[in-house]
Design a protein around this motif. Structure first.
Motif, PDB file in Angstrom:
ATOM      1  N   HIS A   1       0.852  -1.189   0.000  1.00 51.45           N
ATOM      2  CA  HIS A   1       0.000   0.000   0.000  1.00 51.45           C
ATOM      3  C   HIS A   1       0.887   1.238   0.000  1.00 51.45           C
ATOM      4  O   HIS A   1       1.778   1.379   0.823  1.00 51.45           O
ATOM      5  CB  HIS A   1      -0.906   0.004   1.234  1.00 51.45           C
TER       6      HIS A   1
ATOM      7  N   ALA B   1      -1.791   7.705  -1.103  1.00 51.72           N
ATOM      8  CA  ALA B   1      -2.300   8.346  -2.317  1.00 51.72           C
ATOM      9  C   ALA B   1      -3.005   9.647  -1.967  1.00 51.72           C
ATOM     10  O   ALA B   1      -3.591   9.769  -0.892  1.00 51.72           O
ATOM     11  CB  ALA B   1      -3.260   7.401  -3.029  1.00 51.72           C
TER      12      ALA B   1
ATOM     13  N   TYR C   1     -10.473   4.089  -1.139  1.00 53.54           N
ATOM     14  CA  TYR C   1      -9.018   4.087  -1.023  1.00 53.54           C
ATOM     15  C   TYR C   1      -8.531   4.097   0.422  1.00 53.54           C
ATOM     16  O   TYR C   1      -7.346   3.961   0.677  1.00 53.54           O
ATOM     17  CB  TYR C   1      -8.430   5.294  -1.772  1.00 53.54           C
TER      18      TYR C   1
ATOM     19  N   THR D   1      -4.864   4.996   0.365  1.00 52.71           N
ATOM     20  CA  THR D   1      -3.722   4.324  -0.260  1.00 52.71           C
ATOM     21  C   THR D   1      -4.167   3.678  -1.555  1.00 52.71           C
ATOM     22  O   THR D   1      -5.349   3.488  -1.801  1.00 52.71           O
ATOM     23  CB  THR D   1      -3.140   3.212   0.647  1.00 52.71           C
ATOM     24  N   GLN D   2      -3.188   3.331  -2.362  1.00 51.61           N
ATOM     25  CA  GLN D   2      -3.468   2.453  -3.489  1.00 51.61           C
ATOM     26  C   GLN D   2      -2.654   1.189  -3.285  1.00 51.61           C
ATOM     27  O   GLN D   2      -1.552   1.215  -2.741  1.00 51.61           O
ATOM     28  CB  GLN D   2      -3.199   3.104  -4.837  1.00 51.61           C
ATOM     29  N   ASN D   3      -3.242   0.069  -3.663  1.00 51.30           N
ATOM     30  CA  ASN D   3      -2.596  -1.229  -3.530  1.00 51.30           C
ATOM     31  C   ASN D   3      -1.938  -1.556  -4.863  1.00 51.30           C
ATOM     32  O   ASN D   3      -2.586  -1.523  -5.907  1.00 51.30           O
ATOM     33  CB  ASN D   3      -3.636  -2.291  -3.153  1.00 51.30           C
TER      34      ASN D   3
ATOM     35  N   GLY E   1      -2.540   1.108  -9.027  1.00 57.39           N
ATOM     36  CA  GLY E   1      -3.772   1.864  -9.162  1.00 57.39           C
ATOM     37  C   GLY E   1      -4.987   1.313  -8.459  1.00 57.39           C
ATOM     38  O   GLY E   1      -6.052   1.911  -8.522  1.00 57.39           O
ATOM     39  N   TRP E   2      -4.867   0.203  -7.781  1.00 59.89           N
ATOM     40  CA  TRP E   2      -6.015  -0.376  -7.098  1.00 59.89           C
ATOM     41  C   TRP E   2      -6.302   0.379  -5.814  1.00 59.89           C
ATOM     42  O   TRP E   2      -5.388   0.789  -5.099  1.00 59.89           O
ATOM     43  CB  TRP E   2      -5.762  -1.847  -6.786  1.00 59.89           C
ATOM     44  N   GLU E   3      -7.579   0.520  -5.489  1.00 62.25           N
ATOM     45  CA  GLU E   3      -7.955   1.196  -4.253  1.00 62.25           C
ATOM     46  C   GLU E   3      -7.414   0.432  -3.050  1.00 62.25           C
ATOM     47  O   GLU E   3      -7.231  -0.783  -3.098  1.00 62.25           O
ATOM     48  CB  GLU E   3      -9.467   1.382  -4.161  1.00 62.25           C
TER      49      GLU E   3
END
Length: 176
Positions: A41, A44, A54, A62-64, A81-83
């Motif tokens: 993580h 972000a 997020y 954060t982004q995972n 870019g993943w939440e």
């Protein structure tokens, strides 16, 4: 750009990495291991109206990011870019399903090391269920450490720090 740039080199998985071949703690146990997969993580900056998905378990947006590294600590795949609420297994399975991402599947008989957040399936080796892993037990000078646990933890912790250095948002003037 990332799909075409961050990828394995042709024939990369055919030879055993020197890191494994020349260390009796790892050879022959990990001769078919081609790298490690992990997620991390990264803080972000998200507009307040979009922050909720997020916000991770520590209460910050954060982004995972999932990444795959070889034993030279070179990225061969990245999926950012993943939440922050996305689980590692969800990101991993999406990477496997989406052909356009060009995930570098392990060749037959080869595998990646993964942590317990990933599914146990052919080509992906995770930790033994019910086994606790502690990094201080796996220093080179500790003779009680088994080779499999040591390389798993080394690959896992090294990969996480490489991901964080590459994709992380560096703190500058007290802000991210």
């Amino acid at each position: 750009m990332g799909i075409d740039t961050i990828k394995p080199i042709e024939g990369q998985f055919e030879e055993v990495p020197n890191y494994i071949r020349h260390d009796t703690r790892y050879w022959p146990h990990f001769k078919d291991c081609i790298g490690a997969i992990d997620g991390t993580h990264i803080k972000a900056r998200i507009s307040p109206s979009c922050q909720i998905p997020y916000i991770g378990r520590k209460g910050e947006p954060t982004q995972n990011i999932m990444a795959v590294c070889d034993f030279n600590m070179c990225f061969i795949f990245a999926f950012p870019g993943w939440e922050g609420t996305a689980h590692d297994s969800r990101i991993f399975l999406q990477a496997l399903r989406k052909q356009q991402l060009k995930f570098p599947h392990p060749p037959p008989g080869k595998y990646y090391l993964v942590d317990s957040g990933y599914p146990q399936m052919a080509g992906f080796l995770g930790p033994y269920r019910g086994e606790r892993y502690h990094l201080p037990e796996f220093h080179r000078g500790n003779h009680r450490a088994s080779g499999k646990k040591e390389i798993f933890n080394h690959a896992h912790s090294s990969l996480r720090s490489v991901i964080e250095r590459t994709f992380g948002v560096w703190k500058k003037n007290g802000q991210y």
